[in-house]
Design a protein around this motif. Structure first.
Motif, mmCIF file in Angstrom:
data_model
loop_
_atom_site.group_PDB
_atom_site.id
_atom_site.type_symbol
_atom_site.label_atom_id
_atom_site.label_comp_id
_atom_site.label_asym_id
_atom_site.label_seq_id
_atom_site.Cartn_x
_atom_site.Cartn_y
_atom_site.Cartn_z
ATOM 1 N N TYR A 22 0.760 -1.369 0.112
ATOM 2 C CA TYR A 22 -0.039 -0.041 0.138
ATOM 3 C C TYR A 22 0.787 1.212 -0.102
ATOM 4 N N TYR B 288 -3.571 4.257 7.098
ATOM 5 C CA TYR B 288 -4.693 3.546 7.585
ATOM 6 C C TYR B 288 -5.311 4.017 8.726
ATOM 7 N N VAL C 263 2.183 -0.205 5.112
ATOM 8 C CA VAL C 263 1.102 0.914 5.390
ATOM 9 C C VAL C 263 1.307 1.473 6.786
ATOM 10 N N ARG D 83 -8.595 -2.545 1.138
ATOM 11 C CA ARG D 83 -7.528 -2.247 2.008
ATOM 12 C C ARG D 83 -8.206 -2.533 3.536
#
Length: 490
Positions: free
Chosen positions: A58, A63, A103, A387
């Motif tokens: 990612y 996130y 991430v 995701r």
């Protein structure tokens, strides 16, 4: 495979330092240690992930998790390793997920109690209704955000390819009860660590039980005779007007202590009563007031109102009144959530043991505990739906091997209890957790079905109260089911 990452020796060291005889609990319920760890003992690696997720990169993107968990933030996020059992496990877990998927986990913490509810609502509405797509995930108390589920804020998790609710890192005693048919908007697993501490338990005062020459409560539990009738018999033996003023208040001694009338939330679940059960059609229905439930409520009414067996504090913070009373030998039993063991007040209190909630009778085959679920939910509008679910699955997978055993086995069972028997009792408590659909959505059905003490403290008995409330509660439940099914079909 990359998705079978092996933990570094760091976490092995965490586990070893956790059991060192030099450990001490700090003021936040943390358990720290400065003893050296032999590197020879830390060579065995620990497998972090046990999922079947695909490989993804990612590109270092954020996130973002909206976490209504400010008071227990350390169970989700840690800036660095500090020697605290839980924080170090959380740090390792988050780092492993970040490295596996490239991430960055970002937590937006909000007050986890009712004071933060309006803030959470506003943030969610802005992110979803306005299409801002700010958050990848929400975590918090299920009771706290049930209304937002009905507002269409969250996505249907059963339609998501990478969430595998058959895996052991998803709590099997909770997730099936969060569904309505094929629709499920919230889920609970090892990542929702606070759920473990939300089990109702009984603490007993060892000095007081010895003073009154009582038998082993642990043995009662083991032989299956730890019932409500026996519990009340023990409680009655210690009641006393200590100052002789003929007025029972916080200066006297009681069989059971708790905050307000909250103990009765847990005690009725301990005897096997739930708000809802699941029918053959896969839909929840209200248990109401059958003969057994009426008997349960009658027993609890006696406990609450007769012979000064029970004292409930005016405030809902146990550290203010009931824990000091317990420490001062003014209560044989104390009923509260398991997380009370993490408080400084309990850590500095008298010698105590931990017990499961008493059963209805000896024929009841399992000790039950009302377990209030902390849940995860994916916003209906989020930056990247794939995701959101992949990282959520990974967080639960890693939590199952890292943070869950650190909290349950190291912190609770080894550090925050006072004897081996209490650690054994925790195994029974964990095995008997109950969180039915009605417990999570009771505010939308009829709140007194949860806070049963509000009914028991009044003039009506349970059967009379239910006869007046059944029609509206049933209507509310049906409306709830219809709304969830409709939202699931979007």
């Amino acid at each position: 495979m990359k998705n079978r990452i092996i933990a570094s020796v760091i976490f092995s060291a965490i586990l070893l330092t956790a059991v060192s005889c030099g450990d001490q609990a700090d003021d936040q319920g943390a358990v720290s240690d400065t003893q050296p760890v032999s590197t020879a003992e830390t060579e065995a690696p620990i497998q972090i992930f046990s999922d079947s997720l695909p490989e993804r990169d990612y590109n270092g993107e954020n996130y973002t998790v909206l976490a209504a968990a400010e008071q227990w933030a350390k169970k989700f996020h840690a800036e660095e390793q500090t020697g605290d059992i839980i924080e170090d496990a959380v740090f390792t877990r988050n780092q492993a997920v970040e490295e596996r998927f490239n991430v960055k986990l970002v937590y937006d913490f909000v007050d986890g109690y009712m004071a933060g509810k309006e803030t959470v609502q506003q943030k969610l509405y802005n992110a979803v209704m306005a299409g801002d797509a700010t958050y990848d995930l929400y975590v918090g108390d299920s009771y706290y955000i049930a209304g937002q589920v009905l507002d269409g804020i969250f996505a249907n998790l059963t339609e998501m390819e990478y969430l595998d609710f058959s895996q052991p890192y998803w709590f099997q005693y909770i997730n099936p009860n969060l569904r309505v048919g094929d629709v499920q908007f919230t889920a609970c697993g090892a990542f929702d660590l606070q759920t473990v501490g939300e089990n109702w338990v009984i603490l007993f005062n060892k000095e007081l039980s010895a003073q009154f020459d009582m038998p082993s409560f642990y043995e009662d539990v083991r032989n299956g005779s730890w019932t409500m009738d026996k519990f009340m018999t023990y409680a009655a033996q210690v009641v006393g007007d200590l100052n002789g003023d003929a007025v029972f208040d916080h200066n006297d001694r009681y069989g059971l202590l708790s905050t307000q009338n909250e103990a009765f939330i847990g005690l009725n679940y301990g005897m096997g009563r739930t708000i809802t059960e699941v029918g053959e059609d896969g839909l929840p229905y209200l248990t109401g007031a059958d003969e057994k439930i009426v008997t349960i409520m009658d027993k609890l009414t006696v406990l609450m109102k007769e012979n000064h067996l029970y004292f409930g504090s005016e405030e809902n913070n146990p550290s203010t009144t009931i824990v000091p009373m317990f420490s001062n030998n003014q209560g044989l039993f104390l009923c509260y959530l398991l997380r009370i063991l993490e408080t400084e007040a309990v850590r500095n209190s008298c010698d105590f043991g931990v017990l499961p909630l008493p059963k209805y009778d000896e024929a009841q085959d399992t000790y039950h505990s009302c377990s209030i679920a902390n849940i995860s939910a994916i916003p209906f509008v989020c930056p990247d739906a794939e995701r959101s679910q992949i990282i959520l699955e990974a967080l639960n997978s890693a939590s199952y091997s890292l943070t869950l055993p650190a909290y349950k086995e190291q912190a609770l069972q080894r550090k925050l209890t006072r004897d081996d028997e209490s650690a054994d009792m925790l195994d029974l408590i964990f095995a008997g957790g109950i969180c039915d659909f009605g417990l999570s959505y009771v505010e939308q059905i009829k709140n007194e079905l949860y806070v049963v003490g509000h009914v028991l403290s009044g003039r009506q008995d349970w059967a009379t109260w239910w006869a007046k409330q059944e029609k509206s509660a049933t209507r509310n439940l049906q409306k709830l089911i219809d709304t969830m099914v409709e939202l699931g079909d979007r």
